[in-house]
Design a protein around this motif. Structure first.
Motif, PDB file in Angstrom:
ATOM      1  N   VAL A 268       0.837  -1.199   0.000  1.00  0.00           N
ATOM      2  CA  VAL A 268       0.000   0.000   0.000  1.00  0.00           C
ATOM      3  C   VAL A 268       0.871   1.248   0.000  1.00  0.00           C
ATOM      4  O   VAL A 268       0.607   2.213  -0.722  1.00  0.00           O
ATOM      5  N   LYS A 269       1.935   1.232   0.800  1.00  0.00           N
ATOM      6  CA  LYS A 269       2.829   2.385   0.836  1.00  0.00           C
ATOM      7  C   LYS A 269       3.520   2.585  -0.511  1.00  0.00           C
ATOM      8  O   LYS A 269       3.703   3.713  -0.968  1.00  0.00           O
ATOM      9  N   ALA A 270       3.904   1.485  -1.143  1.00  0.00           N
ATOM     10  CA  ALA A 270       4.526   1.581  -2.463  1.00  0.00           C
ATOM     11  C   ALA A 270       3.541   2.158  -3.473  1.00  0.00           C
ATOM     12  O   ALA A 270       3.899   2.983  -4.320  1.00  0.00           O
ATOM     13  N   ALA A 271       2.286   1.728  -3.390  1.00  0.00           N
ATOM     14  CA  ALA A 271       1.258   2.250  -4.297  1.00  0.00           C
ATOM     15  C   ALA A 271       1.052   3.736  -4.069  1.00  0.00           C
ATOM     16  O   ALA A 271       0.919   4.519  -5.018  1.00  0.00           O
ATOM     17  N   ALA A 272       1.017   4.149  -2.808  1.00  0.00           N
ATOM     18  CA  ALA A 272       0.835   5.563  -2.489  1.00  0.00           C
ATOM     19  C   ALA A 272       1.977   6.392  -3.066  1.00  0.00           C
ATOM     20  O   ALA A 272       1.767   7.481  -3.604  1.00  0.00           O
ATOM     21  N   HIS A 273       3.180   5.860  -2.963  1.00  0.00           N
ATOM     22  CA  HIS A 273       4.341   6.575  -3.517  1.00  0.00           C
ATOM     23  C   HIS A 273       4.206   6.727  -5.026  1.00  0.00           C
ATOM     24  O   HIS A 273       4.444   7.795  -5.582  1.00  0.00           O
ATOM     25  N   SER A 274       3.784   5.656  -5.690  1.00  0.00           N
ATOM     26  CA  SER A 274       3.665   5.710  -7.150  1.00  0.00           C
ATOM     27  C   SER A 274       2.547   6.641  -7.598  1.00  0.00           C
ATOM     28  O   SER A 274       2.596   7.224  -8.681  1.00  0.00           O
ATOM     29  N   LEU A 275       1.523   6.810  -6.753  1.00  0.00           N
ATOM     30  CA  LEU A 275       0.407   7.693  -7.085  1.00  0.00           C
ATOM     31  C   LEU A 275       0.648   9.132  -6.640  1.00  0.00           C
ATOM     32  O   LEU A 275      -0.162  10.017  -6.909  1.00  0.00           O
ATOM     33  N   GLY A 276       1.739   9.364  -5.942  1.00  0.00           N
ATOM     34  CA  GLY A 276       2.037  10.706  -5.457  1.00  0.00           C
ATOM     35  C   GLY A 276       1.195  11.102  -4.265  1.00  0.00           C
ATOM     36  O   GLY A 276       1.048  12.279  -3.957  1.00  0.00           O
ATOM     37  N   ALA A 277       0.631  10.113  -3.552  1.00  0.00           N
ATOM     38  CA  ALA A 277      -0.218  10.423  -2.403  1.00  0.00           C
ATOM     39  C   ALA A 277       0.643  10.861  -1.227  1.00  0.00           C
ATOM     40  O   ALA A 277       1.777  10.437  -1.077  1.00  0.00           O
ATOM     41  N   ASP A 278       0.087  11.720  -0.394  1.00  0.00           N
ATOM     42  CA  ASP A 278       0.762  12.181   0.808  1.00  0.00           C
ATOM     43  C   ASP A 278       0.764  11.046   1.828  1.00  0.00           C
ATOM     44  O   ASP A 278      -0.280  10.603   2.276  1.00  0.00           O
ATOM     45  N   LEU A 279       1.960  10.580   2.195  1.00  0.00           N
ATOM     46  CA  LEU A 279       2.054   9.442   3.099  1.00  0.00           C
ATOM     47  C   LEU A 279       1.944   9.822   4.567  1.00  0.00           C
ATOM     48  O   LEU A 279       1.792   8.957   5.407  1.00  0.00           O
ATOM     49  N   VAL A 280       2.071  11.075   4.882  1.00  0.00           N
ATOM     50  CA  VAL A 280       2.258  11.433   6.282  1.00  0.00           C
ATOM     51  C   VAL A 280       1.150  12.329   6.803  1.00  0.00           C
ATOM     52  O   VAL A 280       0.914  13.416   6.285  1.00  0.00           O
ATOM     53  N   ASP A 281       0.474  11.857   7.843  1.00  0.00           N
ATOM     54  CA  ASP A 281      -0.392  12.696   8.650  1.00  0.00           C
ATOM     55  C   ASP A 281       0.554  13.389   9.638  1.00  0.00           C
ATOM     56  O   ASP A 281       1.077  12.765  10.558  1.00  0.00           O
TER      57      ASP A 281
END
Length: 197
Positions: A109-122
């Motif tokens: 999921v974290k890898a997918a978020a990185h590839s989508l440019g999603a903000d990983l950090v609250d």
């Protein structure tokens, strides 16, 4: 009154089902999994999914930040137990074990978020977690169990470089080696860390 509460309860349940389904499907199939598949796995209509998460980026970001919130809660709980009398090193060891396993579970999921440019950090959750970890480190250093130069950034570095894609046995071995570097204690002969020595 029941009519106004039911939709909210349904919305909460649907959001949880969607997040659980997204985590499962992305872990299995990667970031290319479709929103239709996620909705089907969650047992909700696609329109319901899009009402909660207009884009896949929004959905993946929510999954990752839910993960961060859980890790923050674990860090704060560990600090609370230490404050109540448990040994800081025991709490740090248990926390590292839990965080590494959680990271392994959410690696895709974290890898997918990185590839989508999603903000990983609250940012608020990260700050709270960092404060709890800093308190644990300071207590462990005061006890003489943790090296004086260990910092919160070191712990975050460990999380970010943990072998999340390796087997449980290899992750356990990695943790044993890491604990040797963090603590003032040596390893025992069976190759496991000895945090309570």
């Amino acid at each position: 009154m029941t009519r106004t509460q039911s939709p909210r309860a349904d919305a909460v349940r649907n959001r949880k089902k969607i997040l659980d389904a997204a985590r499962e499907q992305i872990t299995r199939h990667g970031s290319d999994v479709g929103m239709d598949e996620i909705a089907a796995t969650a047992g909700v209509a696609v329109g319901t999914l899009y009402r909660h998460f207009p884009t896949k980026k929004d959905l993946v970001t929510a999954v990752v930040n839910e993960h961060i919130a859980q890790l923050t809660e674990a860090a704060e709980s560990a600090q609370a137990r230490q404050t109540a009398g448990s040994r800081a090193l025991e709490e740090i060891t248990d926390l590292l074990t839990r965080l590494i396993e959680a990271t392994a579970t959410n690696h895709a999921v974290k890898a997918a978020a990185h590839s989508l440019g999603a903000d990983l950090v609250d940012k608020d959750a990260k700050a709270r977690g960092a404060a709890a970890i800093a308190a644990l480190i300071a207590a462990g250093q005061s006890d003489g169990d943790i090296h004086q130069d260990v910092t919160v950034d070191d712990i975050f570095l460990l999380f970010s470089t943990a072998p999340a894609d390796q087997s449980p046995a290899e992750r356990a071995r990695w943790l044993t080696l890491i604990l040797t570097g963090l603590t003032t204690h040596s390893r025992v002969t069976d190759g496991t860390a000895n945090p309570c020595r």
